[in-house]
Write a protein that holds these residues in place. Structure first.
Motif, PDB file in Angstrom:
ATOM      1  N   ALA A 219       0.758  -1.353   0.127  1.00 39.43           N
ATOM      2  CA  ALA A 219       0.037   0.105  -0.019  1.00 39.43           C
ATOM      3  C   ALA A 219       1.076   1.063  -0.003  1.00 39.43           C
ATOM      4  N   LEU A 220       1.792   1.312   0.679  1.00 46.99           N
ATOM      5  CA  LEU A 220       2.764   2.203   0.772  1.00 46.99           C
ATOM      6  C   LEU A 220       3.909   2.398  -0.343  1.00 46.99           C
ATOM      7  N   GLY A 221       4.384   1.031  -0.783  1.00 46.00           N
ATOM      8  CA  GLY A 221       5.436   1.196  -1.794  1.00 46.00           C
ATOM      9  C   GLY A 221       6.614   1.686  -1.326  1.00 46.00           C
ATOM     10  N   PHE A 222       7.610   1.911  -2.275  1.00 50.26           N
ATOM     11  CA  PHE A 222       8.780   2.613  -2.205  1.00 50.26           C
ATOM     12  C   PHE A 222       8.692   3.892  -1.840  1.00 50.26           C
ATOM     13  N   VAL A 223       9.385   4.241  -0.737  1.00 49.76           N
ATOM     14  CA  VAL A 223       9.536   5.636  -0.249  1.00 49.76           C
ATOM     15  C   VAL A 223      11.087   6.116  -0.410  1.00 49.76           C
ATOM     16  N   GLY A 224      11.455   7.294  -1.112  1.00 47.33           N
ATOM     17  CA  GLY A 224      12.813   7.702  -1.369  1.00 47.33           C
ATOM     18  C   GLY A 224      13.409   8.616  -0.288  1.00 47.33           C
ATOM     19  N   GLU A 225      14.639   8.893  -0.373  1.00 46.97           N
ATOM     20  CA  GLU A 225      15.282   9.775   0.808  1.00 46.97           C
ATOM     21  C   GLU A 225      14.710  11.079   0.814  1.00 46.97           C
ATOM     22  N   HIS A 226      13.995  11.889  -0.040  1.00 50.07           N
ATOM     23  CA  HIS A 226      13.562  13.049  -0.099  1.00 50.07           C
ATOM     24  C   HIS A 226      12.300  13.246   0.751  1.00 50.07           C
ATOM     25  N   SER A 227      11.591  12.178   1.050  1.00 50.83           N
ATOM     26  CA  SER A 227      10.582  11.985   1.700  1.00 50.83           C
ATOM     27  C   SER A 227      10.590  12.337   3.200  1.00 50.83           C
ATOM     28  N   GLU A 228       9.736  13.072   3.814  1.00 54.43           N
ATOM     29  CA  GLU A 228       9.585  13.107   5.300  1.00 54.43           C
ATOM     30  C   GLU A 228       9.432  11.658   6.010  1.00 54.43           C
ATOM     31  N   ILE A 229       8.912  10.762   5.158  1.00 54.69           N
ATOM     32  CA  ILE A 229       8.634   9.436   5.900  1.00 54.69           C
ATOM     33  C   ILE A 229       9.789   8.878   5.908  1.00 54.69           C
ATOM     34  N   ALA A 230      10.723   8.737   5.093  1.00 49.79           N
ATOM     35  CA  ALA A 230      12.284   8.162   4.968  1.00 49.79           C
ATOM     36  C   ALA A 230      12.942   8.827   6.215  1.00 49.79           C
ATOM     37  N   TRP A 231      12.975  10.150   6.306  1.00 47.62           N
ATOM     38  CA  TRP A 231      13.419  11.060   7.276  1.00 47.62           C
ATOM     39  C   TRP A 231      13.024  10.459   8.874  1.00 47.62           C
ATOM     40  N   LEU A 232      11.854  10.486   9.047  1.00 47.74           N
ATOM     41  CA  LEU A 232      11.162  10.015   9.991  1.00 47.74           C
ATOM     42  C   LEU A 232      11.639   8.429  10.531  1.00 47.74           C
ATOM     43  N   TYR A 233      11.458   7.588   9.516  1.00 50.61           N
ATOM     44  CA  TYR A 233      11.952   6.341   9.453  1.00 50.61           C
ATOM     45  C   TYR A 233      13.387   6.140   9.954  1.00 50.61           C
ATOM     46  N   ARG A 234      14.343   6.863   9.374  1.00 52.80           N
ATOM     47  CA  ARG A 234      15.762   6.836   9.792  1.00 52.80           C
ATOM     48  C   ARG A 234      16.098   7.371  11.461  1.00 52.80           C
ATOM     49  N   LEU A 235      15.446   8.462  11.663  1.00 53.72           N
ATOM     50  CA  LEU A 235      15.349   8.972  12.955  1.00 53.72           C
ATOM     51  C   LEU A 235      14.925   7.780  14.121  1.00 53.72           C
ATOM     52  N   LYS A 236      13.771   7.192  13.666  1.00 57.73           N
ATOM     53  CA  LYS A 236      13.180   6.268  14.605  1.00 57.73           C
ATOM     54  C   LYS A 236      14.040   4.899  14.556  1.00 57.73           C
ATOM     55  N   SER A 253       9.154 -12.197  16.995  1.00 58.86           N
ATOM     56  CA  SER A 253       8.825 -12.834  15.730  1.00 58.86           C
ATOM     57  C   SER A 253       9.487 -12.370  14.336  1.00 58.86           C
ATOM     58  N   PRO A 254       9.630 -13.264  13.368  1.00 58.14           N
ATOM     59  CA  PRO A 254      10.009 -12.645  12.060  1.00 58.14           C
ATOM     60  C   PRO A 254       9.033 -11.489  11.532  1.00 58.14           C
ATOM     61  N   LYS A 255       7.637 -11.609  11.642  1.00 61.57           N
ATOM     62  CA  LYS A 255       6.755 -10.336  11.126  1.00 61.57           C
ATOM     63  C   LYS A 255       6.987  -9.274  12.051  1.00 61.57           C
ATOM     64  N   ASP A 256       7.358  -9.221  13.385  1.00 62.53           N
ATOM     65  CA  ASP A 256       7.412  -8.359  14.189  1.00 62.53           C
ATOM     66  C   ASP A 256       8.672  -7.386  13.783  1.00 62.53           C
ATOM     67  N   SER A 257       9.823  -8.375  13.397  1.00 62.41           N
ATOM     68  CA  SER A 257      10.894  -7.645  13.092  1.00 62.41           C
ATOM     69  C   SER A 257      10.971  -7.298  11.786  1.00 62.41           C
ATOM     70  N   TRP A 258      10.206  -7.651  10.713  1.00 64.34           N
ATOM     71  CA  TRP A 258       9.872  -6.990   9.448  1.00 64.34           C
ATOM     72  C   TRP A 258       9.386  -5.656   9.473  1.00 64.34           C
ATOM     73  N   ASP A 259       8.141  -5.659  10.421  1.00 63.31           N
ATOM     74  CA  ASP A 259       7.517  -4.504  10.528  1.00 63.31           C
ATOM     75  C   ASP A 259       8.249  -3.305  11.138  1.00 63.31           C
ATOM     76  N   ARG A 260       9.123  -3.536  12.126  1.00 64.39           N
ATOM     77  CA  ARG A 260       9.914  -2.616  12.957  1.00 64.39           C
ATOM     78  C   ARG A 260      10.899  -2.122  11.876  1.00 64.39           C
ATOM     79  N   HIS A 261      11.636  -3.054  11.061  1.00 63.71           N
ATOM     80  CA  HIS A 261      12.746  -2.577  10.178  1.00 63.71           C
ATOM     81  C   HIS A 261      12.251  -2.110   8.725  1.00 63.71           C
ATOM     82  N   SER A 262      10.666  -2.021   8.593  1.00 66.87           N
ATOM     83  CA  SER A 262      10.029  -1.449   7.488  1.00 66.87           C
ATOM     84  C   SER A 262       9.566   0.075   7.457  1.00 66.87           C
TER      85      SER A 262
END
Length: 771
Positions: A219-236, A253-262
């Motif tokens: 649903a979200l798809g690829f998010v590039g580095e000039h998006s504030e979503i990518a900035w927020l994800y990197r900070l988190k 769990s593997p799914k929790d790990s994926w979600d946290r790293h996504s």
């Protein structure tokens, strides 16, 4: 058990004993005869009664005689030295001095001088043990490796592509926990370095996530580095790295790990929710004219100035005919445009809490469903596009953006741009069969899609859907559509040479030869004949005299700012930028920053948002330009903030990167300063660009959170200022969350970070939420 063939050892007195007598009562000891080669000469040792070492280091032996007569072969005895031997051997000592060790001689182990060195009159020294030497050597080598590692990482951004890749390869091969820096987002060189060639500025040329994993990520798809979503994800991720490292495989769990790293874990838009399209709607149904008039008027007041994809004068005439003549049956695409206008107007009224009519009021979903089935459903995408289809697709993309569906909006916007290119709207039109009003309307359709695409690219971090090198469409003229029939303005629109001279007075973006000024006409104003050039100048000046501040002039500056934003994305965030050195990046940032400042310096006083405020009649336009300008500046300066946060350490006064980092934080603070106190969502939806104001607010919040947690030192004035701005932004998100689901998600994401790392701010936001 002792070996009977082994000679008895020397006996040494203890260090504290004053007894200098030998412990052996016989005064001598015997060893079995053996021969040894010493400095190339054979030496025989017989039984001796005693031995001393002469200064030359040669040993001499004597053989006692029982008869008083010397043997014929007996050696001449050498008398003992007068210096009495007052030490004996009692076994091996814990450490021998350097001299005794080199000569492989017995050492007494006395400190500070052993017996042999004292008798020989040489300097005695005790070196480190082998284990201590190795430990010291290892420590020195480790320090040296760390120094080399830091040096390579410091000079890496300034190296060319080939050398930078070699450095990355070495750092990857030999990186270790002792020499690596804290992990960072993809696209940095912090150790271990990424496997792809990446740049310190954040541009990436690879992905490290499976975007087909599940529906949430899709649903979200690829998010590039000039998006504030990518900035927020990197900070988190930087803030959570310790917690993630402490988690055991059994506890996560593997799914929790994926979600946290996504990156989807910090998405605050509504891409994962479904778009409702009602099946049973009457496609020809229309609201009463009184309601329709209010909706159309609201659309042209609120949305049209920033998105003039519809020719206002032409549409109003068609609309009046549609309601006044019951026998008129417009085409499906025109009906789709009308319903999309209704949907956008109702959507705005819903957010602004404005009622259109007390008795008759359909939901915006009903209008959108009609428009979708009229133009986009069934096999509409298989049909060849025309101008109305381009407008339908553009309005659909804008509606989806207002609903928080940025992924769907970006995709539909891409379709509309392809349809526009199919219609040739990306090129200057010199057809004699098209009137000048139609030409100018088409130019505005193109620039509406262009600016919408620029906004969506900034939100998603994706590349633009159009190529500037293939665009020769002239910038829109700064005249109201109602003035297009004026003779002087009509000449400016139709005469390309005069238009060049006139538009040169406003353009702050000097494109290359394949763009705007040089591409608008094959003949440049400077190459015109003197008389022709003078005529063009006179026409341009006469047009300037009739020009007054209006929404078309605002749209021109809005487009020019979009061009600077687009250039910033292409220069700083495209995959090719990942191979630039940091010195090249700084030069690009400096040039882009100067271009944005030049745009601001030429902004008419009517639209000023710095210093003395502009005309209150254009309050919405001033707010839109202010948010857009600060957003562009954040995109330009954010790579410096990222670079500084990764480097750490004390900022260096006068350093370009630190200066731009401070400016980035100041810009975020100024953006939040546009919002009044206390938070008032009604003001926001009446004045600000409500369809994307959350994007602007989250850009500022992410920059300030990065400064708060990664750079600012607690207790300093800067830290308190940033805290105040973060508190204001979080309270605004809390207030907006009561009206908009996207704002509520954004508030939850920010408040989750604050509750863990700055609880006092999160607590204040909770109070604001309850109130």
């Amino acid at each position: 058990m002792t070996d009977p063939s082994r000679p008895p050892p020397f006996s040494y007195p203890s260090h504290s004993s004053s007894d200098t007598r030998e412990t052996d009562p016989t005064g001598d000891w015997t060893i079995s005869q053996f021969s040894q080669t010493l400095v190339g000469f054979p030496v025989s040792f017989g039984a001796i009664s005693g031995s001393t070492e002469n200064p030359a280091g040669a040993f001499r032996t004597t053989t006692p005689s029982t008869t008083g007569e010397r043997s014929i072969n007996a050696k001449v005895p050498i008398p003992r030295t007068t210096t009495s031997i007052n030490w004996t051997s009692s076994g091996r000592v814990s450490r021998a001095c350097e001299n005794c060790r080199e000569q492989k001689a017995k050492c007494s182990g006395h400190r500070p001088t052993c017996q042999r060195c004292q008798e020989a009159g040489v300097r005695c020294s005790y070196g480190d043990r082998k284990r201590e030497k190795m430990a010291k050597q290892l420590n020195d080598l480790t320090t040296e490796v760390q120094a080399y590692d830091e040096l390579l990482r410091d000079i890496h951004p300034e190296l060319d592509t080939i050398l930078a890749q070699r450095v990355e390869q070495v750092l990857n091969e030999f990186s270790s926990p002792q020499t690596s820096t804290p992990p960072s987002a993809p696209g940095t060189i912090s150790g271990p370095v990424g496997t792809a060639a990446v740049s310190s500025l954040g541009a990436i040329d690879y992905i490290d996530e499976d975007y087909n994993r599940d529906e949430k990520v899709q649903a979200l798809g690829f998010v590039g580095e000039h998006s504030e979503i990518a900035w927020l994800y990197r900070l988190k991720r930087n803030l959570d790295k310790d917690n993630l490292a402490a988690a055991t495989p059994d506890s996560v769990s593997p799914k929790d790990s994926w979600d946290r790293h996504s990156v989807a874990s910090v998405n605050f838009f509504l891409d994962d929710s479904q778009i409702l399209v009602i099946d049973g709607v009457d496609l020809m149904q229309r609201p009463p004219q009184a309601v329709a008039d209010k909706l159309v008027d609201r659309y042209f007041q609120i949305i049209h100035p920033s998105f003039p994809i519809i020719g206002k004068v032409t549409f109003w005439g068609q609309y009046e005919s549609f309601y006044s003549s019951p026998f008129i049956r417009p085409g499906k695409r025109w009906m789709a445009i009308l319903n999309l206008i209704f949907a956008l107007a109702v959507r705005y009224s819903e957010l602004a809490h404005e009622s259109v009519d007390d008795t008759i009021h359909e939901d915006h979903v009903v209008y959108f469903s009609r428009a979708w089935k009229l133009s986009m459903g069934d096999v509409a995408l298989l049909d060849h596009p025309n101008l109305q289809q381009v407008q339908v697709e553009g309005l659909t993309s804008f509606y989806l953006l207002s609903m928080g569906q940025i992924n769907r909006s970006w995709r539909i916007c891409g379709i509309s741009i392809r349809s526009a290119v199919t219609m040739g709207l990306n090129l200057r039109n010199e057809s004699n069969s098209i009137g000048h009003i139609s030409k100018e309307t088409r130019y505005r359709v193109w620039w509406s899609l262009y600016t919408l695409d620029a906004s969506l690219c900034a939100m998603t971090g994706r590349p633009p859907s159009s190529n500037v090198e293939f665009c020769t469409t002239p910038l829109p003229v700064p005249f109201m559509e109602e003035q297009f029939r004026d003779e002087t303005i009509a000449q400016i629109i139709t005469d390309q040479e005069a238009r060049n001279v006139f538009m040169g007075m406003f353009s702050t973006n000097r494109w290359g030869r394949s763009q705007t000024e040089s591409s608008v006409t094959p003949e440049q104003p400077g190459n015109l004949t003197p008389n022709r050039n003078k005529q063009c100048e006179q026409l341009a000046f006469s047009s300037m005299e009739t020009l007054t501040p209006n929404i078309s002039l605002y749209f021109l500056y809005f487009v020019e700012l979009g061009l600077t934003m687009r250039e910033s994305v292409d220069t700083l965030y495209a995959p090719g930028a990942a191979r630039k050195s940091w010195r090249e990046v700084e030069a690009a940032i400096s040039a882009l920053n100067s271009k944005a400042d030049a745009w601001l310096s030429k902004l008419p006083e009517t639209f000023r948002f710095t210093g003395p405020q502009g005309d209150v009649a254009f309050e919405r336009q001033i707010s839109s330009l202010a948010f857009r300008y600060y957003s562009t500046k954040l995109i330009i300066t954010q790579p410096c903030l990222r670079h500084a946060a990764r480097q750490g350490g004390t900022p260096s006064p006068g350093n370009f990167c630190d200066t731009m980092t401070d400016q980035c934080v100041d810009i975020a603070t100024q953006m939040l300063a546009l919002l009044p106190e206390p938070p008032d969502s009604s003001w926001l939806y009446h004045i600000a660009p409500w369809w994307c104001v959350l994007h602007y607010l989250m850009q500022a919040m992410t920059v300030l959170l990065t400064e708060l947690f990664l750079r600012a030192r607690p207790g300093t004035l800067q830290y308190r200022k940033v805290q105040e701005s973060v508190d204001k932004g979080n309270r605004w998100l809390s207030d907006m969350s009561g009206r908009d689901a996207c704002s509520q998600r954004a508030w939850l994401v920010c408040n989750d970070i604050l509750s863990r790392y700055s609880p006092e701010l999160a607590f204040q936001a909770d109070i604001a939420m309850k109130n």
